[in-house]
Design a protein around this motif. Structure first.
Motif, mmCIF file in Angstrom:
data_model
loop_
_atom_site.group_PDB
_atom_site.id
_atom_site.type_symbol
_atom_site.label_atom_id
_atom_site.label_comp_id
_atom_site.label_asym_id
_atom_site.label_seq_id
_atom_site.Cartn_x
_atom_site.Cartn_y
_atom_site.Cartn_z
ATOM 1 N N ASN A 31 0.802 -1.215 0.000
ATOM 2 C CA ASN A 31 0.000 0.000 0.000
ATOM 3 C C ASN A 31 0.842 1.275 0.000
ATOM 4 O O ASN A 31 0.593 2.198 0.764
ATOM 5 C CB ASN A 31 -0.985 0.010 1.181
ATOM 6 N N TRP A 32 1.825 1.322 -0.884
ATOM 7 C CA TRP A 32 2.652 2.520 -1.008
ATOM 8 C C TRP A 32 2.464 3.122 -2.398
ATOM 9 O O TRP A 32 1.810 4.117 -2.559
ATOM 10 C CB TRP A 32 4.123 2.176 -0.748
ATOM 11 N N SER A 33 3.029 2.498 -3.414
ATOM 12 C CA SER A 33 2.909 3.000 -4.789
ATOM 13 C C SER A 33 1.637 2.481 -5.439
ATOM 14 O O SER A 33 1.085 1.466 -5.019
ATOM 15 C CB SER A 33 4.103 2.527 -5.626
ATOM 16 N N ARG A 34 1.216 3.156 -6.468
ATOM 17 C CA ARG A 34 0.107 2.660 -7.278
ATOM 18 C C ARG A 34 0.649 1.654 -8.293
ATOM 19 O O ARG A 34 1.701 1.864 -8.875
ATOM 20 C CB ARG A 34 -0.571 3.808 -8.032
ATOM 21 N N ARG A 82 -3.820 1.439 -5.356
ATOM 22 C CA ARG A 82 -2.921 1.239 -4.216
ATOM 23 C C ARG A 82 -3.196 -0.114 -3.571
ATOM 24 O O ARG A 82 -4.186 -0.761 -3.861
ATOM 25 C CB ARG A 82 -3.144 2.339 -3.175
ATOM 26 N N GLY A 83 -2.326 -0.486 -2.671
ATOM 27 C CA GLY A 83 -2.538 -1.679 -1.865
ATOM 28 C C GLY A 83 -1.620 -2.832 -2.184
ATOM 29 O O GLY A 83 -1.457 -3.728 -1.368
ATOM 30 N N TRP A 87 11.534 4.896 -2.270
ATOM 31 C CA TRP A 87 11.312 4.716 -3.705
ATOM 32 C C TRP A 87 9.816 4.688 -3.966
ATOM 33 O O TRP A 87 9.048 4.052 -3.234
ATOM 34 C CB TRP A 87 11.953 3.413 -4.188
ATOM 35 N N TYR A 88 9.417 5.381 -5.000
ATOM 36 C CA TYR A 88 7.994 5.531 -5.318
ATOM 37 C C TYR A 88 7.793 5.212 -6.789
ATOM 38 O O TYR A 88 8.337 5.876 -7.667
ATOM 39 C CB TYR A 88 7.576 6.972 -4.993
ATOM 40 N N ARG A 89 7.013 4.184 -7.063
ATOM 41 C CA ARG A 89 6.822 3.679 -8.422
ATOM 42 C C ARG A 89 6.347 4.771 -9.393
ATOM 43 O O ARG A 89 6.773 4.812 -10.530
ATOM 44 C CB ARG A 89 5.827 2.518 -8.410
ATOM 45 N N ASP A 90 5.465 5.658 -8.928
ATOM 46 C CA ASP A 90 4.921 6.682 -9.822
ATOM 47 C C ASP A 90 5.987 7.623 -10.357
ATOM 48 O O ASP A 90 5.845 8.185 -11.442
ATOM 49 C CB ASP A 90 3.834 7.497 -9.120
#
Length: 183
Positions: free
Chosen positions: A105-108, A113-114, A137-140
């Motif tokens: 439940n961090w990046s889309r 999310r989730g 680190w953030y996928r978006d």
């Protein structure tokens, strides 16, 4: 939007008594849901309630500290971008200021999310090198998000507790993690 608002908390009554992931998740990495049941299943730490409450709940029940260890839960503080906090499990230690987390439940992913993410880069940006402030680190943004998050510390599992087998991958991208952190 980089490092967007993250909503992470407990799934109230439905999972209140759960000791593992919901039945529909065949593997740790198939999980879709909140960070709390995921972290509980991945680490074996049996704390319930919103993520922001874990740090205080751990006092007297689990060892706590500011040194990352594989299998420990990183307890993010409640803050504007994390109104319910966040919990994630340390999967690898890369160097003194870079580690990898496995969490949910961090990046889309696919617009939602989730989802679980394995071996995600986390960079310690605290002035005292004490893991009290990190970037994740953030996928978006396909890299470290621009937001700095406050961390209460690490909650260590009991010695008898075993982390989930999928906590880390067979070939995590250490070089990529270092490049993300130090560029």
């Amino acid at each position: 939007m980089r490092g967007g608002t993250i909503f992470c908390g407990a799934i109230a009554a439905m999972l209140a008594g759960a000791m593992s992931l919901p039945a529909q998740a065949e593997s740790l990495l198939d999980y879709v849901g909140q960070c709390v049941p995921f972290a509980r299943a991945a680490s074996g730490i049996q704390i319930f309630g919103d993520a922001w409450t874990w740090w205080d709940q751990a006092e007297g029940r689990y060892q706590r500290g500011d040194t990352p260890k594989v299998g420990a839960v990183m307890a993010f503080a409640k803050q504007s971008r994390l109104p319910l906090g966040h919990v994630a499990v340390v999967s690898r230690i890369v160097d003194g200021r870079v580690l990898m987390l496995t969490h949910a439940n961090w990046s889309r992913q696919n617009g939602e999310r989730g989802h679980a993410e394995q071996d995600v880069t986390v960079y310690d940006v605290s002035d005292d090198n004490d893991w009290s402030e990190v970037r994740v680190w953030y996928r978006d943004s396909d890299g470290l998000g621009s937001t700095t998050y406050r961390v209460n510390g690490f909650i260590y599992p009991d010695r008898k507790t075993k982390a989930a087998r999928e906590l880390t991958g067979k070939q995590p991208d250490y070089v990529g993690a270092l490049i993300d952190a130090y560029r």
